[in-house]
Design an enzyme around this catalytic site. Structure first.
Site, PDB file in Angstrom:
ATOM      1  N   GLY A 270       0.807  -1.215   0.000  1.00 28.95           N
ATOM      2  CA  GLY A 270       0.000   0.000   0.000  1.00 28.95           C
ATOM      3  C   GLY A 270       0.838   1.261   0.000  1.00 28.95           C
ATOM      4  O   GLY A 270       2.070   1.228   0.131  1.00 28.95           O
ATOM      5  N   GLU A 293       6.953 -10.052   2.375  1.00 24.93           N
ATOM      6  CA  GLU A 293       6.162 -10.836   1.422  1.00 24.93           C
ATOM      7  C   GLU A 293       6.301 -10.292   0.011  1.00 24.93           C
ATOM      8  O   GLU A 293       6.341 -11.044  -0.959  1.00 24.93           O
ATOM      9  CB  GLU A 293       4.681 -10.794   1.807  1.00 24.93           C
ATOM     10  CG  GLU A 293       4.392 -11.347   3.166  1.00 24.93           C
ATOM     11  CD  GLU A 293       3.024 -10.893   3.653  1.00 24.93           C
ATOM     12  OE1 GLU A 293       2.256 -11.769   4.083  1.00 24.93           O
ATOM     13  OE2 GLU A 293       2.718  -9.690   3.589  1.00 24.93           O
ATOM     14  N   ASN A 383     -10.247  -7.241   2.905  1.00 23.44           N
ATOM     15  CA  ASN A 383      -9.339  -8.092   2.133  1.00 23.44           C
ATOM     16  C   ASN A 383      -9.069  -9.395   2.870  1.00 23.44           C
ATOM     17  O   ASN A 383      -9.531 -10.441   2.496  1.00 23.44           O
ATOM     18  CB  ASN A 383      -8.027  -7.358   1.844  1.00 23.44           C
ATOM     19  CG  ASN A 383      -8.228  -6.112   1.002  1.00 23.44           C
ATOM     20  OD1 ASN A 383      -9.106  -6.073   0.143  1.00 23.44           O
ATOM     21  ND2 ASN A 383      -7.426  -5.092   1.237  1.00 23.44           N
TER      22      ASN A 383
END
Length: 503
Positions: A270, A293, A383
């Site tokens: 983000g 990640e 999400n």
């Protein structure tokens, strides 16, 4: 030229339309893709067309869809719009799928990303009938060269009954060697320690293994990954980043972080996380490392500038500009980036050993430090928890970041009590908004509440929160963590009724 250098696989080349005839109604289908990178480009659209045709003829056709994390929006939408997904796991970020999940028309299992491989091996989701995996090539010996993400692909190739490969020649051939695929994982009681003590360590091999007998189709394609959308950091994101960088400087001065290199960094996806990472080159740090990640655009810039020596992840989540930079400078980046299976990139053992500084986003936190990352108003999934729990619980520092308000100031991200808990107060050490930073380490619940309200809440909401705390603490025998149970969700109830958390 073809990227398929093994004759057995070359004989299985077919069209996407023919390949998906191997997928049947009710199948559990595991596909590649993590943060859109490495999502199959042509097989999924062909599957959507087949499902749509079968359903149009009056028969039912749905699949259970397993992924690494989010996949490209177009892929998810193509299947969701035709009601082709019965069950989804473990993470999604596409509005059509989200709406159907919240309407109860699609089952959704939201789990920690480090748990996926083990749960699939244990059969929690039944048999994996088909795996659809994008690779960038097939070697002469029949091993598979990964593409721009690894995710759960190793697991899918190991457990699936039937495999469809998408060989994407768009992926730079020079990426070969960037991957580290570990084949030493096992289920209890046969596990052994992971021999990974530095971010740049390699413990596996650069390719996937696969049983050729399970490969039912190979589809060749040449198509780019969907670019991750990023906007320039706004004032709120920059303010949050500034507070985080000031905190790092404070920790260095206190002797809790190394002066030049800090500790390995993890940041969620983000614009806020991108702004934090982007600000590191202004802090004078050199030879930083990242164990995360995903790798975003800001990480490429830090590597190029020398601020980051090495970054380990499971996927590349890049904008169009970032993809162009990676492609143009792939020989350079290959020496500074390692992509691993997500059961390794998110492995609690490694996260704890390396001492990760975990920075993740949140929807809201309450006055005692519990965090809701996933459910709007406590009930509607946004999400998913993704990997935030893997890093928050096991990292050296656990930080959650968010603007102090949403919906034009109608919603406060600091509330009396969160109606859905993803991260308990025991896993949350630092909260940050554009208003300031709350260091919660060593504080009792009553002291936490004061620090969170004073440092993180928006000024419009501080009086309401202070009033709530004062009245809660005034109740006789209220206990260790004071609450007014009849008012604990009053902010959310007010928003639901009026469209604002403010009176």
């Amino acid at each position: 030229m073809s990227r398929i250098h093994n004759s057995t696989f070359a004989q299985k080349v077919t069209s996407a339309a023919d390949a998906v005839t191997a997928i049947h109604p009710g199948d559990t289908v595991a596909i590649s893709g993590f943060a859109s990178a490495g999502t199959p480009k042509v097989v999924i659209p062909a599957l959507a067309e087949r499902i749509h045709a079968v359903r149009g003829a009056g028969s039912n056709f749905t699949i259970n869809l397993l992924t690494g994390a989010s996949v490209s929006s177009a892929t998810e939408r193509a299947l969701a719009e035709i009601d082709g997904i019965a069950l989804r796991m473990p993470y999604q970020s596409e509005p059509t799928a989200r709406r159907k999940i919240n309407d109860g028309r699609m089952d959704y299992v939201d789990i920690h990303l480090s748990h996926v491989a083990q749960q699939v091996w244990e059969g929690y989701y039944g048999n994996v009938d088909v795996a659809i995996v994008e690779v960038s090539g097939v070697t002469e010996s029949g091993e598979l060269i990964p593409s721009a993400s690894i995710g759960n692909n190793k697991t899918w190739l190991d457990v699936a009954d039937r495999i469809i490969l998408e060989v994407n020649s768009w992926v730079p051939a020079e990426m070969q060697g960037m991957h580290d695929v570990y084949y030493g994982t096992a289920l209890p009681p046969h596990r052994k320690p992971l021999q990974l003590t530095h971010v740049e360590d390699r413990i596996g091999q650069p390719t996937f293994r696969v049983d050729p007998a399970k490969v039912v189709a190979v589809v060749e394609t040449n198509a780019p990954d969907s670019a991750s959308e990023l906007t320039d950091p706004d004032d709120v994101s920059l303010a949050i980043a500034g507070h985080v960088l000031d905190f790092f400087a404070h920790e260095v001065k206190a002797g809790r972080l190394p002066a030049d290199t800090l500790l390995p960094l993890q940041a969620g996806i983000g614009n806020v996380a991108n702004a934090v990472l982007g600000g590191l080159d202004r802090g004078g740090y050199r030879n930083l490392t990242c164990y995360s990640e995903v790798i975003q655009d800001s990480m490429l810039r830090l590597i190029k500038d020398g601020a980051v020596a090495h970054a380990s992840a499971t996927s590349l989540a890049l904008s169009e500009k970032g993809l162009a930079d990676l492609t143009a400078n792939i020989d350079f980046y290959r020496n500074h980036i390692t992509l691993r299976p997500q059961e390794i990139s998110n492995h609690p053992e490694v996260v704890r050993r390396l001492g990760i500084i975990a920075m993740n986003g949140m929807l809201e936190a309450d006055i005692y430090g519990n965090v809701n990352s996933t459910h709007v108003m406590g009930t509607k999934i946004m999400n998913g928890i993704g990997g935030s729990g893997d890093f928050a619980r096991n990292g050296y520092l656990s930080m959650f970041l968010s603007p102090s308000t949403a919906k034009g100031g109608a919603i406060s991200s600091i509330v009396p009590m969160i109606p859905h808990v993803d991260h308990t107060e025991h896993d949350v050490q630092v909260l940050v908004t554009e208003q300031g930073l709350a260091d919660l380490r060593g504080l009792s619940p009553r002291k936490r509440s004061q620090v969170i309200i004073d440092n993180c809440a928006h000024p419009e909401f501080r009086p309401l929160l202070h009033d709530y705390v004062a009245r809660a603490q005034a109740v006789p025998n209220v206990g260790h963590t004071p609450h007014l149970l009849g008012e604990a969700f009053s902010f959310h109830e007010r928003f639901t009724a009026t469209g604002s958390m403010l009176p």
